[in-house]
Enzyme design. Structure first.
Site, mmCIF file in Angstrom:
data_model
loop_
_atom_site.group_PDB
_atom_site.id
_atom_site.type_symbol
_atom_site.label_atom_id
_atom_site.label_comp_id
_atom_site.label_asym_id
_atom_site.label_seq_id
_atom_site.Cartn_x
_atom_site.Cartn_y
_atom_site.Cartn_z
ATOM 1 N N PHE A 42 -1.279 -7.536 -6.747
ATOM 2 C CA PHE A 42 -0.732 -8.435 -7.769
ATOM 3 C C PHE A 42 -1.831 -9.409 -8.208
ATOM 4 O O PHE A 42 -2.562 -9.937 -7.369
ATOM 5 C CB PHE A 42 0.453 -9.187 -7.175
ATOM 6 N N ASP A 71 1.264 -9.925 2.087
ATOM 7 C CA ASP A 71 2.115 -10.540 1.065
ATOM 8 C C ASP A 71 3.411 -9.737 1.013
ATOM 9 O O ASP A 71 3.395 -8.528 0.717
ATOM 10 C CB ASP A 71 1.398 -10.522 -0.295
ATOM 11 N N TYR A 105 12.421 -16.052 -4.416
ATOM 12 C CA TYR A 105 13.209 -15.927 -5.661
ATOM 13 C C TYR A 105 13.402 -14.488 -6.111
ATOM 14 O O TYR A 105 14.055 -14.241 -7.099
ATOM 15 C CB TYR A 105 12.580 -16.757 -6.794
ATOM 16 N N LYS A 106 12.839 -13.530 -5.374
ATOM 17 C CA LYS A 106 13.024 -12.114 -5.722
ATOM 18 C C LYS A 106 14.238 -11.576 -4.959
ATOM 19 O O LYS A 106 15.355 -11.986 -5.227
ATOM 20 C CB LYS A 106 11.719 -11.358 -5.459
ATOM 21 N N ARG A 117 10.028 -0.756 -15.090
ATOM 22 C CA ARG A 117 10.279 -1.018 -13.676
ATOM 23 C C ARG A 117 11.759 -1.315 -13.463
ATOM 24 O O ARG A 117 12.350 -2.114 -14.196
ATOM 25 C CB ARG A 117 9.423 -2.229 -13.277
HETATM 26 C C1 LIG Z 1 5.847 -12.201 -7.453
HETATM 27 C C2 LIG Z 1 4.575 -12.172 -6.695
HETATM 28 C C3 LIG Z 1 3.809 -13.334 -6.528
HETATM 29 C C4 LIG Z 1 4.234 -14.602 -7.200
HETATM 30 O O1 LIG Z 1 3.461 -15.695 -6.865
HETATM 31 P P1 LIG Z 1 3.916 -17.140 -7.399
HETATM 32 O O2 LIG Z 1 2.965 -18.070 -6.800
HETATM 33 O O3 LIG Z 1 5.338 -17.340 -6.980
HETATM 34 O O4 LIG Z 1 3.835 -17.122 -8.889
HETATM 35 C C5 LIG Z 1 2.680 -13.259 -5.750
HETATM 36 N N1 LIG Z 1 2.289 -12.092 -5.172
HETATM 37 C C6 LIG Z 1 3.004 -10.956 -5.334
HETATM 38 C C7 LIG Z 1 2.556 -9.697 -4.689
HETATM 39 C C8 LIG Z 1 4.154 -10.955 -6.119
HETATM 40 O O5 LIG Z 1 4.855 -9.832 -6.290
#
Ligand SMILES: *Cc1c(COP(=O)(O)O)cnc(C)c1O
Length: 420
Positions: free
Chosen positions: A135, A207, A232-233, A381
């Site tokens: 990501f 992560d 939040y996911k 997705r």
């Molecule tokens: C959604 C996501 C993030 C989001 O990071 P934020 O700091 O909350 O914006 C980070 N890493 C991965 C792999 C994600 O899927």
């Protein structure tokens, strides 16, 4: 069940036999919508409305500053961390809910590099190893930290998941990986990669953004070193809700991080001019938390406390298997290509198909109330959240997709919104 001869009636029968189906009633979902984006923003637990009123009206409005003690605001990051812990194979006092995933990546990466610098061969270990398809924020935070530290620190990217293990060498300080890939849904073997990294003297940071609440995770069982992730996911904590950080207890005593704010101090209210790190996982914190947002996280976690992750995983695989089979049989010949692994032990809880007009087709689906999302390049997705997605939802979503493709009911020149 043979997916190619399956009917909507069969899907309804599966829902009738699904022990998790009643949990959907604990979520507020808009009528008629089929929500397949809980991997990006989880649905709202019904309880969040009353909890929000309580925290705003009673705790903030009436009790004011007293709520730090009376309503337990000060302990919230640790108390909710303990509630989340069983979902990721962590124990009491190993997890805090705090800051964003990006910021937690920074703190834990910095702490991991610092631990390595103190190792006998530390002068040599200056590489953060990750993969190109990670990501973007993970890559950007690692690049930014390495450039900031300078002194030879750098990030290295493996080109494909199967290249990672071979890329770990005696210069690798930290292997930083996202367990489930945000785009493809590819699931790494946490145990194997952790073992491979540690055999070469590296530390591992996972992560869990697309894993927590989606797939069973066993951080302690895999002997992982560090982990971060979103609430939040799949955990349904609310938009922008604080993220989590986990550190293996064997590292607690020596862990240091650069954002040493007063919430990571041993005695924040002693108001001392010198910094002294707090005990254990508190060290991963920085400053005051967004309490209203943090309070919402508990509503999502309370739903997970009613189920086991094995049951969630079994239904997730059933839903993603069903979706893949129905799309491939009912939407054949329309140029859709699956980029999600078919093997169960390589698949997270979302499914991605590419299509030359992926953005436009997704917009057409959303206009019909089938809400997934789009990721560059050409990726549609679809997230499957066993707590509130039914087998009939999967059937209906595929029927809309089939109809849109059959009738070309989309606008190939659709302009992209800021958030896709
Ligand atoms: C959604 C996501 C993030 C989001 O990071 P934020 O700091 O909350 O914006 C980070 N890493 C991965 C792999 C994600 O899927």
């Amino acid at each position: 069940m043979n997916h190619t001869t399956m009917t909507r009636q069969d899907c309804l029968a599966l829902d009738g036999a699904d022990a998790l189906a009643p949990l959907r009633g604990q979520f507020a979902l808009p009528h008629g919508a089929i929500y397949l984006d809980g991997n990006s923003l989880g649905a709202r637990p019904r309880a969040a409305l009353a909890r929000g009123l309580q925290v705003i009206e009673q705790e903030w409005g009436n009790d004011l500053i007293r709520s730090w003690n009376k309503a337990g605001w000060f302990d919230l990051p640790a108390r909710l961390g303990n509630k989340l812990a069983p979902l990721i194979g962590a124990r009491e006092n190993e997890v805090v809910i705090t800051d964003s995933t990006s910021v937690n990546l920074f703190k834990l990466l910095a702490g991991a590099l610092d631990l390595q610098a103190a190792a006998p061969d530390g002068a040599r270990r200056k590489v953060i190893l990750t993969e190109r398809d990670n990501f973007p924020t993970d890559l950007y935070m690692a690049q930014g930290l390495a450039e900031w530290l300078d002194r030879g620190y750098r990030m290295r990217m493996a080109d494909a998941p199967e290249d990672i293990a071979a890329a770990i060498d005696d210069e690798t300080a930290v292997v930083m990986l996202t367990h489930v890939n945000y785009r493809t849904g590819h699931l790494h073997d946490m145990r194997a990669l952790t073992t491979a990294a540690q055999a070469k003297g590296a530390l591992v940071l996972w992560d869990l953004a697309h894993s927590a609440g989606a797939v069973p995770v066993d951080l302690n069982g895999c002997n992982a070193d560090f982990a971060v992730g979103c609430t939040y996911k799949y955990l349904n904590g609310g938009p922008g809700a604080p993220a989590f950080a986990w550190i293996a207890p064997r590292h607690h005593a020596r862990f240091r991080q650069p954002l040493s704010g007063w919430w990571s101090h041993a005695t924040p209210f002693a108001m001392q001019p010198e910094f002294r790190p707090g005990e254990g996982i508190r060290r991963a914190m920085c400053g005051t938390q967004p309490i209203v947002s943090l309070a919402m996280v508990e509503c999502g976690l309370d739903i997970f406390s009613q189920v086991g992750m094995e049951a969630v995983r079994a239904k997730s695989l059933a839903l993603t298997d069903l979706f893949i089979a129905l799309v491939e049989s009912r939407c054949a010949g329309h140029g859709l290509a699956l980029i999600t692994p078919r093997e169960h032990d390589r698949r997270g809880s979302h499914v991605s198909f590419t299509h030359p007009h992926g953005y436009a087709v997704m917009q057409a689906l959303i206009a019909r109330g089938v809400i997934g999302d789009y990721r560059e390049p050409h990726v549609m997705r679809f997230g499957f959240t066993p707590l509130y997605t039914s087998h009939a939802d999967v059937w209906d979503a595929v029927e809309h997709l089939r109809d849109i493709l059959d009738t070309r009911d989309y606008h190939p020149d659709a302009r992209q919104n800021a958030v896709t």
